[in-house]
Design a protein around this motif. Sequence first.
Motif, short mmCIF file in Angstrom:
data_model
loop_
_atom_site.label_atom_id
_atom_site.label_comp_id
_atom_site.label_asym_id
_atom_site.label_seq_id
_atom_site.Cartn_x
_atom_site.Cartn_y
_atom_site.Cartn_z
N CYS A 48 47.51 31.03 28.37
CA CYS A 48 46.13 30.85 27.93
C CYS A 48 45.79 29.36 27.89
O CYS A 48 44.72 28.93 28.32
CB CYS A 48 45.92 31.48 26.57
SG CYS A 48 44.24 31.33 25.91
N TRP A 51 45.13 27.96 31.34
CA TRP A 51 43.79 28.31 31.82
C TRP A 51 42.74 27.46 31.12
O TRP A 51 41.81 26.95 31.76
CB TRP A 51 43.52 29.80 31.59
CG TRP A 51 42.20 30.21 32.16
CD1 TRP A 51 41.91 30.54 33.46
CD2 TRP A 51 40.96 30.30 31.44
NE1 TRP A 51 40.58 30.83 33.59
CE2 TRP A 51 39.97 30.69 32.37
CE3 TRP A 51 40.59 30.08 30.11
CZ2 TRP A 51 38.64 30.87 32.01
CZ3 TRP A 51 39.27 30.26 29.75
CH2 TRP A 51 38.31 30.67 30.69
N LEU A 52 42.86 27.30 29.80
CA LEU A 52 41.88 26.50 29.07
C LEU A 52 41.88 25.05 29.56
O LEU A 52 40.82 24.43 29.70
CB LEU A 52 42.17 26.54 27.57
CG LEU A 52 41.76 27.81 26.86
CD1 LEU A 52 42.35 27.83 25.45
CD2 LEU A 52 40.24 27.95 26.79
N ASP A 174 43.22 36.67 24.32
CA ASP A 174 41.92 36.73 24.98
C ASP A 174 41.04 35.61 24.43
O ASP A 174 41.24 35.12 23.31
CB ASP A 174 41.23 38.07 24.73
CG ASP A 174 41.76 39.17 25.63
OD1 ASP A 174 42.73 38.93 26.38
OD2 ASP A 174 41.22 40.29 25.57
N VAL A 175 40.05 35.20 25.21
CA VAL A 175 39.15 34.12 24.84
C VAL A 175 37.73 34.67 24.70
O VAL A 175 37.22 35.33 25.61
CB VAL A 175 39.16 32.99 25.89
CG1 VAL A 175 38.13 31.91 25.55
CG2 VAL A 175 40.56 32.38 26.01
N VAL A 197 36.77 36.36 28.15
CA VAL A 197 37.76 36.27 29.22
C VAL A 197 39.00 37.02 28.77
O VAL A 197 39.73 36.56 27.88
CB VAL A 197 38.10 34.80 29.55
CG1 VAL A 197 39.09 34.74 30.71
CG2 VAL A 197 36.83 34.03 29.90
N PRO A 200 43.32 35.59 30.12
CA PRO A 200 42.92 34.43 30.92
C PRO A 200 43.96 33.95 31.91
O PRO A 200 43.63 33.28 32.89
CB PRO A 200 42.62 33.35 29.85
CG PRO A 200 43.28 33.83 28.61
CD PRO A 200 43.27 35.31 28.68
N TRP A 201 45.24 34.29 31.67
CA TRP A 201 46.27 33.88 32.63
C TRP A 201 46.10 34.54 33.99
O TRP A 201 46.65 34.09 34.98
CB TRP A 201 47.66 34.17 32.08
CG TRP A 201 47.80 35.55 31.51
CD1 TRP A 201 48.16 36.68 32.17
CD2 TRP A 201 47.58 35.94 30.16
NE1 TRP A 201 48.19 37.75 31.32
CE2 TRP A 201 47.84 37.32 30.07
CE3 TRP A 201 47.20 35.25 29.01
CZ2 TRP A 201 47.71 38.03 28.87
CZ3 TRP A 201 47.08 35.96 27.83
CH2 TRP A 201 47.33 37.33 27.77
N ALA A 203 42.89 35.15 35.08
CA ALA A 203 41.52 34.80 35.48
C ALA A 203 41.55 33.65 36.47
O ALA A 203 42.49 32.85 36.50
CB ALA A 203 40.70 34.41 34.26
N TRP A 207 35.78 27.24 35.02
CA TRP A 207 34.84 27.99 34.18
C TRP A 207 33.56 28.19 34.98
O TRP A 207 32.81 27.25 35.21
CB TRP A 207 34.56 27.22 32.89
CG TRP A 207 33.85 28.04 31.86
CD1 TRP A 207 32.54 28.43 31.88
CD2 TRP A 207 34.39 28.57 30.66
NE1 TRP A 207 32.24 29.17 30.77
CE2 TRP A 207 33.36 29.27 30.00
CE3 TRP A 207 35.65 28.52 30.06
CZ2 TRP A 207 33.56 29.91 28.78
CZ3 TRP A 207 35.83 29.14 28.86
CH2 TRP A 207 34.80 29.84 28.22
#
Length: 216
Positions: A48, A51-52, A174-175, A197, A200-201, A203, A207
């Motif tokens: 996560c 991804w962020l 999850d985000v 999201v 997210p891993w 996704a 963004w």
Amino acid sequence: MHPEAPIRLILIRPGTSAPPASGTPPGGPLGASLGGLTPAGRAQARACGRWLRSVAVPLFTAGGFSVVSSPARQAQETAELLGLGPWKPSADLSRPPARGPSFAAGAYPSSAAAADLPRWTPADLRERVAAWLAGPEVAGASVAAVVAVCPLDVLLAVRSVLESDSPWRPGHCDVLAYSRLSPDGEVVDRYRWRVWVSQPWSAPPGWNEKLWQPID
């Protein structure tokens, strides 16, 4: 909404946690008795965070951001593993109310014996969450974005305050993000757009502004 409140509010559910330790007493805040993250939970938090960080430059750095975490062990481990930089413990929103007064023996029937015990209701939590959103950790943070790692009950209460109740339950790491920035670039006076999201891993990196959906 305070005019200087963060433009973005990003909520993250902690990673998968170990079950409560043997002998842990029941009751108290949801998640307070859980152990630390499992190996799967640590992997979720790291993924996560990757991804962020892929969205950190456009989403966070203009105006700065802060990271806060629930005092729960699994939340703080998640905040650390996100790798977004220093984080701070947030208010313990899941704590039960203060204990009530003690009653003299025989003053109340036995059916009222629980009157002396802490009470926790969704309404209590919703009130605490509303105060948190309007307080120094969020509205007064003086940053463009706040990232908050919070347990499921708090996350759902935030959603209830900002939009409406829903049967949707986010998975671990999850985000759920809220925005005050309109599609045409205007900053409005409340959070009017949302994006969720899941996992997210898995996704796409980055963004996509088209992901934001208006809150009814």
